[in-house]
Design a protein around this motif. Structure first.
Motif, PDB file in Angstrom:
ATOM      1  N   ARG A  46       1.033  -0.805  -0.091  1.00 58.15           N
ATOM      2  CA  ARG A  46      -0.133  -0.088  -0.346  1.00 58.15           C
ATOM      3  C   ARG A  46       0.705   1.555  -0.066  1.00 58.15           C
ATOM      4  O   ARG A  46       2.034   1.109   0.515  1.00 58.15           O
ATOM      5  N   ILE A  47       0.054   2.090  -0.283  1.00 55.50           N
ATOM      6  CA  ILE A  47       0.856   3.755  -0.051  1.00 55.50           C
ATOM      7  C   ILE A  47      -0.300   4.938  -0.419  1.00 55.50           C
ATOM      8  O   ILE A  47      -1.410   4.544  -0.516  1.00 55.50           O
ATOM      9  N   GLN A  71      -8.086   3.804  -8.797  1.00 52.72           N
ATOM     10  CA  GLN A  71      -6.656   3.330  -8.108  1.00 52.72           C
ATOM     11  C   GLN A  71      -6.493   2.133  -9.569  1.00 52.72           C
ATOM     12  O   GLN A  71      -5.456   2.783  -9.031  1.00 52.72           O
ATOM     13  N   THR A  72      -6.696   1.592  -9.675  1.00 54.81           N
ATOM     14  CA  THR A  72      -6.267   0.427 -10.919  1.00 54.81           C
ATOM     15  C   THR A  72      -5.919   1.435 -11.659  1.00 54.81           C
ATOM     16  O   THR A  72      -4.275   0.865 -12.490  1.00 54.81           O
TER      17      THR A  72
END
Length: 102
Positions: A46-47, A71-72
């Motif tokens: 995760r970021i 997000q994809t």
């Protein structure tokens, strides 16, 4: 299917009549693409990132246009960049960079 162009209609007809055959090495190519897809979409980290609301809205609009979650889209763009597939067109020409008008 009414919005197919003549070439697409020809391909569809050939497919439906069984005239199309897989080329040699197709199975290996398919396996290669599946492996790449699995690696691309494996999400094990995760970021958190801070963006301007303008950039976020633009990303969301672009993702909506592409038919994928934003997000994809961000993940895909980052993956292509680190993999060397995303090229800055302006950096490869003598054109000046685009002007950012905010």
């Amino acid at each position: 299917m009414n919005n197919l162009n003549p070439e697409e209609k020809e391909i569809l007809e050939a497919f439906e009549s069984g005239q199309l055959k897989r080329p040699k090495g197709a199975s290996e190519k398919i396996a290669e693409h599946q492996k790449a897809a699995e690696a691309t979409f494996k999400k094990d980290a995760r970021i958190n990132i801070r963006l301007s609301s303008r950039d976020l809205r633009a990303l969301q609009a672009r993702a909506l246009k592409e038919g994928i979650p934003y997000q994809t889209l961000v993940s895909s763009v980052l993956h292509k960049f680190v993999d060397g597939q995303l090229v800055d067109k302006a950096a490869n020409t003598n054109e000046p960079p685009p002007v950012n008008r905010q």
